[in-house]
Design an enzyme around this catalytic site. Structure first.
Site, PDB file in Angstrom:
ATOM      1  N   CYS A  82       0.841  -1.195   0.000  1.00  0.00           N
ATOM      2  CA  CYS A  82       0.000   0.000   0.000  1.00  0.00           C
ATOM      3  C   CYS A  82       0.885   1.257   0.000  1.00  0.00           C
ATOM      4  O   CYS A  82       1.657   1.447  -0.915  1.00  0.00           O
ATOM      5  CB  CYS A  82      -0.997  -0.028   1.155  1.00  0.00           C
ATOM      6  SG  CYS A  82      -2.364   1.163   0.909  1.00  0.00           S
ATOM      7  N   HIS A 194      -3.784  -4.645  -0.375  1.00  0.00           N
ATOM      8  CA  HIS A 194      -3.389  -5.241   0.914  1.00  0.00           C
ATOM      9  C   HIS A 194      -3.489  -6.760   0.826  1.00  0.00           C
ATOM     10  O   HIS A 194      -4.591  -7.315   0.972  1.00  0.00           O
ATOM     11  CB  HIS A 194      -4.311  -4.747   2.030  1.00  0.00           C
ATOM     12  CG  HIS A 194      -4.082  -3.335   2.438  1.00  0.00           C
ATOM     13  ND1 HIS A 194      -3.125  -2.976   3.362  1.00  0.00           N
ATOM     14  CD2 HIS A 194      -4.676  -2.184   2.040  1.00  0.00           C
ATOM     15  CE1 HIS A 194      -3.155  -1.663   3.534  1.00  0.00           C
ATOM     16  NE2 HIS A 194      -4.077  -1.156   2.730  1.00  0.00           N
ATOM     17  N   GLU A 196      -2.636  -8.821   3.051  1.00  0.00           N
ATOM     18  CA  GLU A 196      -3.042  -9.323   4.375  1.00  0.00           C
ATOM     19  C   GLU A 196      -4.539  -9.202   4.607  1.00  0.00           C
ATOM     20  O   GLU A 196      -5.069  -9.789   5.550  1.00  0.00           O
ATOM     21  CB  GLU A 196      -2.254  -8.596   5.478  1.00  0.00           C
ATOM     22  CG  GLU A 196      -2.721  -7.210   5.836  1.00  0.00           C
ATOM     23  CD  GLU A 196      -2.274  -6.116   4.869  1.00  0.00           C
ATOM     24  OE1 GLU A 196      -2.479  -4.937   5.197  1.00  0.00           O
ATOM     25  OE2 GLU A 196      -1.728  -6.439   3.786  1.00  0.00           O
TER      26      GLU A 196
END
Length: 213
Positions: A82, A194, A196
């Site tokens: 990001c 992202h 994650e």
């Protein structure tokens, strides 16, 4: 033996979810701003959320820009996520304020300009256009990933390549506006989305990266 990954803690980033995501794929994760640990780990993950200028200020406070440069000089892998990707570029422009980045890649981070009256920020799931030969997207080329951002790199400017390695640039579009979703350039990789927060697809991408260390 587990790969040693340092998750750079410089005051900006989704630290805990990134830590859990890396642990999920078998990495031995240390969350730290320690200079030597960050330089010497098998892999370094640079997170980032918020404003470009604030992230750069935090990064420089822990000499993170020096860490990134030193690792890349030695061919040691770095992954930016990001705003952790955005600060790898030359500069960012937010609200008319121009800030210097790490200058690992030429280019400007600027506000997205969707043509189809889509709202900014770009928030939600999106597919990407991964190039042939991508190691990050191996096996997940057609998956969707989670984005949340108002700024991006809309023009790829690199002409001279690192160590004669041709960068692999992954693109995506939002409201007709095309921007960089990921880059793979030798030891330096980055994603605008992202991983994650991207479920199984994001876990697979992180696993691909960790396996490459």
């Amino acid at each position: 033996m587990s790969k040693q990954v340092v998750l750079l803690d410089y005051g900006s980033g989704n630290i805990r979810s990134a830590e859990r995501a890396l642990q999920r794929v078998g990495a031995d994760v240390t969350v730290t701003a320690d200079f030597e640990a960050a330089c010497n780990a098998d892999g370094l993950l640079v997170p980032g959320v918020g404003a470009f200028e604030a992230c750069m200020t935090g990064l420089k406070a822990v000499r993170g820009d020096v860490v990134v440069d030193r690792r890349l000089t030695g061919g040691r892998p770095v992954l930016g996520i990001c705003v952790g990707m955005q600060i790898l570029f030359s500069r960012g422009i937010e609200h008319g304020v121009e800030s210097e980045g790490c200058e690992q890649w030429p280019g400007t981070v600027e506000r997205l300009q969707p043509e189809d009256a889509e709202p900014v920020p770009h928030m939600g799931w999106n597919t990407v256009e991964a190039p042939d030969g991508s190691a990050l997207f191996k096996g997940i080329e057609d998956e969707r990933f989670y984005f949340v951002h108002s700024y991006g790199v809309r023009t790829w400017e690199l002409t001279d390549t690192r160590d004669s390695v041709t960068p692999l640039v992954t693109w995506t579009t939002y409201g007709g506006d095309r921007f960089v979703a990921a880059v793979e350039n030798g030891p330096l990789s980055a994603t605008q989305f992202h991983p994650e927060k991207s479920g199984d697809a994001g876990a697979a991408l992180l696993e691909n990266w960790v396996r490459s260390l």
